[in-house]
Design a protein around this motif. Structure first.
Motif, PDB file in Angstrom:
ATOM      1  N   ALA A 160       0.836  -1.198   0.000  1.00 21.62           N
ATOM      2  CA  ALA A 160       0.000   0.000   0.000  1.00 21.62           C
ATOM      3  C   ALA A 160       0.874   1.252   0.000  1.00 21.62           C
ATOM      4  CB  ALA A 160      -0.907   0.005   1.222  1.00 21.62           C
TER       5      ALA A 160
ATOM      6  N   LEU B 117       1.931   2.698   3.357  1.00 24.57           N
ATOM      7  CA  LEU B 117       3.031   2.083   4.099  1.00 24.57           C
ATOM      8  C   LEU B 117       4.355   2.775   3.766  1.00 24.57           C
ATOM      9  CD1 LEU B 117       3.142  -0.053   6.183  1.00 24.57           C
ATOM     10  CD2 LEU B 117       3.092  -1.798   4.437  1.00 24.57           C
TER      11      LEU B 117
ATOM     12  N   LEU C  32       4.013  -8.276  13.645  1.00 27.08           N
ATOM     13  CA  LEU C  32       4.643  -9.533  13.225  1.00 27.08           C
ATOM     14  C   LEU C  32       4.987 -10.399  14.434  1.00 27.08           C
ATOM     15  CD1 LEU C  32       6.920  -8.213  10.366  1.00 27.08           C
ATOM     16  CD2 LEU C  32       4.854  -9.590  10.179  1.00 27.08           C
TER      17      LEU C  32
ATOM     18  N   ILE D 266       2.098 -12.427  15.619  1.00 26.10           N
ATOM     19  CA  ILE D 266       1.865 -13.651  14.841  1.00 26.10           C
ATOM     20  C   ILE D 266       2.846 -14.736  15.263  1.00 26.10           C
ATOM     21  CG2 ILE D 266       2.056 -14.709  12.566  1.00 26.10           C
ATOM     22  CD1 ILE D 266       0.975 -12.257  11.321  1.00 26.10           C
TER      23      ILE D 266
ATOM     24  N   SER E 190      -2.243  -3.410   6.416  1.00 29.28           N
ATOM     25  CA  SER E 190      -1.868  -3.737   5.029  1.00 29.28           C
ATOM     26  C   SER E 190      -2.450  -5.092   4.610  1.00 29.28           C
ATOM     27  CB  SER E 190      -0.341  -3.769   4.894  1.00 29.28           C
ATOM     28  OG  SER E 190       0.197  -4.854   5.611  1.00 29.28           O
TER      29      SER E 190
ATOM     30  N   GLU F 114      -0.958  -7.270   2.910  1.00 29.73           N
ATOM     31  CA  GLU F 114       0.091  -8.284   3.075  1.00 29.73           C
ATOM     32  C   GLU F 114       0.083  -8.854   4.487  1.00 29.73           C
ATOM     33  OE1 GLU F 114       0.476  -5.338   1.726  1.00 29.73           O
ATOM     34  OE2 GLU F 114       1.360  -5.601  -0.271  1.00 29.73           O
ATOM     35  N   PHE F 115      -0.093  -7.977   5.476  1.00 25.74           N
ATOM     36  CA  PHE F 115      -0.116  -8.459   6.854  1.00 25.74           C
ATOM     37  C   PHE F 115      -1.363  -9.302   7.112  1.00 25.74           C
ATOM     38  CE2 PHE F 115      -1.371  -8.080  11.327  1.00 25.74           C
ATOM     39  CZ  PHE F 115      -0.257  -8.641  11.920  1.00 25.74           C
TER      40      PHE F 115
ATOM     41  N   LEU G 214      -0.897 -12.659   5.644  1.00 27.40           N
ATOM     42  CA  LEU G 214       0.047 -13.436   6.440  1.00 27.40           C
ATOM     43  C   LEU G 214      -0.653 -13.999   7.672  1.00 27.40           C
ATOM     44  CD1 LEU G 214       2.919 -14.372   7.162  1.00 27.40           C
ATOM     45  CD2 LEU G 214       3.321 -12.116   8.149  1.00 27.40           C
TER      46      LEU G 214
END
Ligand SMILES: [Ca+2]
Ligand SMILES: [Ca+2]
Lengths: 118, 118
Positions: A2, A5, A108, A111, B19, B21-22, B25
């Motif tokens: 995006a 970002l 992250l 996760i 995002s 992408e996140f 994931l």
């Protein structure tokens, strides 16, 4: 990725560049770089540190001579005011970068952390 | 540390979290984690990769058996659709994090780069 970002990342770049800590780091780098003796001492110190780190990582033996040489260099740079200040500025900047990374990579970590625990 | 620097870092955190992408994931992680077989295979793959990486970094010898075991695991995870998709999502996220870091750490790179060249 995006557009947003990238935009926020450039916002961090700008904020780092405008921070007192970055300005001080840059100033101390310039002072050391413009002092031929300080520059040479600092580079020699860095090279020795890097060599020892690499050897350690590779599991290679570090000789007594290398240890003594490194200790001598540490003593020298600690006594050198500009270099000592540069290293303090680097340390402060490095703490900030670490804190920024901790904040930004929290999604992250959540996760990966949750995978470990399960 | 300037308040502004924390603020922009939280902006990046938010942007990462929002995002595509996140989100992808996270979705793929949940899918793999909720599939007992997939989860076990993925963890086993990760452990082998980590062990080999650590051995390589330490300069330790990697046995023929370990190489074969690793190859077998790679083949297995590549054939597993959820895990393959998870690894692709991780790869995309890792590229983004790398790009963000490159942008944000440009000020520091400029300082260190200039020292090298002088
Ligand atoms: Ca001091
Ligand atoms: Ca694919």
């Amino acid at each position: 990725m995006a557009v947003n970002l990238y935009d926020v990342a450039y916002g961090v770049e700008k904020a780092i560049r405008e921070s007192d800590e970055f300005k001080q780091l840059k100033q101390m780098y310039d002072i050391v770089n413009n002092d031929e003796g300080a520059k040479r001492l600092f580079e020699s110190f860095r090279n020795i540190q890097l060599t020892l780190q690499q050897k350690q990582m590779m599991g290679e033996e570090i000789t007594q001579e290398e240890v003594e040489q490194a200790q001598k260099q540490v003593a020298l740079v600690q006594q050198h005011e500009s270099i000592a200040k540069l290293m303090e500025a680097e340390q402060r900047m490095s703490v900030i970068v670490g804190e920024l990374n901790q904040i930004m990579l929290k999604p992250l970590e959540e996760i990966y952390g949750s995978m470990e625990q399960k």
